[in-house]
Design an enzyme around this catalytic site. Structure first.
Site, short mmCIF file in Angstrom:
data_model
loop_
_atom_site.label_atom_id
_atom_site.label_comp_id
_atom_site.label_asym_id
_atom_site.label_seq_id
_atom_site.Cartn_x
_atom_site.Cartn_y
_atom_site.Cartn_z
N ASP A 1 7.16 4.86 -2.51
CA ASP A 1 6.98 5.01 -3.96
C ASP A 1 6.03 6.21 -4.21
OD1 ASP A 1 5.57 4.04 -6.68
OD2 ASP A 1 7.51 3.07 -6.59
N TYR B 1 1.98 8.22 -13.69
CA TYR B 1 3.27 8.76 -14.16
C TYR B 1 3.05 9.95 -15.08
CZ TYR B 1 5.41 4.65 -12.11
OH TYR B 1 5.83 3.70 -11.21
N HIS C 1 12.37 -2.50 -2.32
CA HIS C 1 11.45 -1.40 -2.60
C HIS C 1 10.09 -1.58 -1.94
CE1 HIS C 1 10.19 2.11 -4.77
NE2 HIS C 1 9.19 1.48 -5.30
#
Ligand SMILES: *[C@@H]1O[C@H](CO)[C@@H](O)[C@H](O)[C@H]1NC(C)=O
Ligand SMILES: *[C@@H]1O[C@H](CO)[C@@H](O)[C@H](O)[C@H]1NC(C)=O
Ligand SMILES: *[C@@H]1O[C@H](CO)[C@@H](O)[C@H](O)[C@H]1NC(C)=O
Ligand SMILES: *[C@@H]1O[C@H](CO)[C@@H](O)[C@H](O)[C@H]1NC(C)=O
Ligand SMILES: *[C@@H]1O[C@H](CO)[C@@H](O)[C@H](O)[C@H]1NC(C)=O
Length: 410
Positions: A200, A333, A387
């Site tokens: 990630d 982000y 994930h």
């Protein structure tokens, strides 16, 4: 290289006292128990609708209220924070001050004097807890089929703005984090070279380390890449044929591209809105994060070899809530708006790169694409796991990281 590492080991004592002076290296233990009564009170007093608004709504529409209520009830009634905290505190942890910022990290050393230094890099919505099942096994000596002995000195930092690490200035990116972690490994801990694993956002930081510090990063293993995954059309246009497992993953990515990127856009565009809305709402954070843990995982999550069950999800959300780091975590982000370029470029390094693709990950990076970005020496597919590789299939991740040791030159 092993000779060099032995010399590093000999100088470790001297180096660590110098590091203590320069970087204020300090032992660390998690101690958040005093905040649990208020957490439980807030969780208990949070109202949820008695039943789903639309009982047949797909989980694509977000977390299901019955699942959220199940987690809420467990959080209040059976979840034992002190036990989880004690488990995490089994790991040697430290803080260091690097470039004026507090960096929290686990540092678990192998008994082997020639163990290879390794940094494990987590993402969002995770924390160093994602790697709890793999840390100790990776410190232990393992002998490959070819007779090579492999073990690691394992370092697991908390990303800036996550749990116990401080936030970086607003304009910082994953490249700044990579530079700080290179300093952590080389100057604070005194390792001349090291290996990297990332997932990630951790693969963004890890790839930055891999491409910018080619003298110190001598191998890397990834389970995702900081390049935008190709669409099914791109893949077909490049005449790439997918296996049945890869088709499943690509289908997941196609669905996610259509219905699963809302959180990503929100956290990129308006991190303060969601970050402040949920700042003091543990159940709110659980609703925002808990659904991702489930949706991004193998449907078999929580059954062996996966340890990604409700307890793991509640521990993760508790860490965010209790350290008041949900707001700063979502800012990663906004700080990296170009974090996933669509043009694949090659890192200027001869260090080997390994990749493993879990069938239930949220995106597929076919081998042909992964080979464009580094010195790819191994590409493996796995039909169990999603994930969160460290929780979703710990034995597989241990295997892949050990495999990386085979490519490290003696
Ligand atoms: C570094 O120094 C501080 C302050 O003297 C001390 O508390 C800490 O234990 C030292 N850390 C290490 C790793 O030696
Ligand atoms: C980020 O901002 C700081 C001041 O807050 C400045 O010194 C630095 O040059 C900026 N970095 C970038 C990459 O713009
Ligand atoms: C894919 O295959 C077709 C038919 O053989 C060919 O015309 C085309 O150039 C190929 N595309 C690529 C990107 O190799
Ligand atoms: C979750 O898994 C852990 C470790 O495998 C186990 O100790 C715990 O009891 C499980 N929790 C639940 C709610 O099943
Ligand atoms: C490391 O990167 C530099 C600059 O991009 C390049 O000149 C050099 O060849 C690279 N070294 C290795 C070992 O890949």
């Amino acid at each position: 290289m092993f000779l060099a590492l032995n010399l590093v080991a000999l100088f470790a004592v001297a180096a660590s006292s110098a590091a203590n002076d320069t970087f204020n290296l300090t032992p660390f233990k998690i101690d958040l128990s005093s905040k649990i009564p208020r957490l439980k009170e807030l969780v208990r007093n949070t109202r949820l609708p008695a039943k789903a608004l639309y009982a047949d709504a797909s989980p694509d529409k977000g977390i299901e209220v019955d699942f959220l209520r199940e987690l809420q009830t467990e959080w209040v009634e059976t979840f034992d924070w002190d036990a989880q905290q004690a488990e995490l505190n089994q790991f040697e942890q430290y803080t260091a001050i690097i470039e004026g910022q507090t960096v929290h990290f686990v540092h678990e050393k192998s008994d082997d004097t020639d163990a290879m230094p390794l940094i494990l890099l987590h993402g969002w919505p995770g924390s160093f807890q994602e790697f709890a099942p793999v840390i100790k096994p990776l410190t232990q000596s393992w002998t490959s089929a070819t007779g090579k002995k492999i073990s690691y000195n394992v370092v697991v930092p908390s990303l800036p703005g996550f749990v116990f690490s401080s936030t970086l200035p607003q304009n910082s990116t994953v490249d700044d984090t990579a530079r700080i972690y290179n300093t952590l490994m080389t100057e604070v801990l005194g390792y001349s070279t090291f290996a990297v694993h990332g997932t990630d956002w951790g693969s963004s930081v890890g790839y930055s380390l891999y491409s910018s510090f080619n003298a110190t990063v001598r191998a890397a293993q990834f389970v995702s890449l900081p390049f935008w995954p190709p669409s099914a059309q791109d893949i077909a246009g490049n005449n790439i044929t997918l296996s049945a497992e890869e088709e499943v993953t690509e289908q997941r990515f196609t669905e996610r591209s259509a219905t699963g990127n809302g959180y990503f856009i929100e956290q990129t565009d308006k991190p303060n809105d969601i970050g402040l809305a949920l700042y003091d709402s543990p159940v709110g954070q659980l609703a925002w994060i808990g659904g991702s843990f489930k949706q991004w995982s193998d449907p078999r999550a929580g059954t062996p070899p996966s340890v990604l069950n409700n307890t793991a999800i509640l521990t993760s959300v508790s860490l965010y809530y209790l350290t008041e780091s949900f707001l700063s975590s979502v800012w990663i982000y906004a700080q990296n708006p170009n974090g996933f370029p669509t043009v694949y470029t090659k890192a200027d390094t001869d260090a080997p790169m390994l990749f493993s693709q879990y069938e239930y990950n949220v995106a597929l990076w076919p081998e042909e694409y992964v080979a464009k970005v580094g010195n790819l020496v191994s590409y493996k597919g796995r039909d169990f796991g999603g994930h969160f590789a460290g929780l979703g299939n710990p034995p597989a991740l241990i295997e892949y990281i050990r495999e990386m040791g085979l490519y490290l030159k003696a």
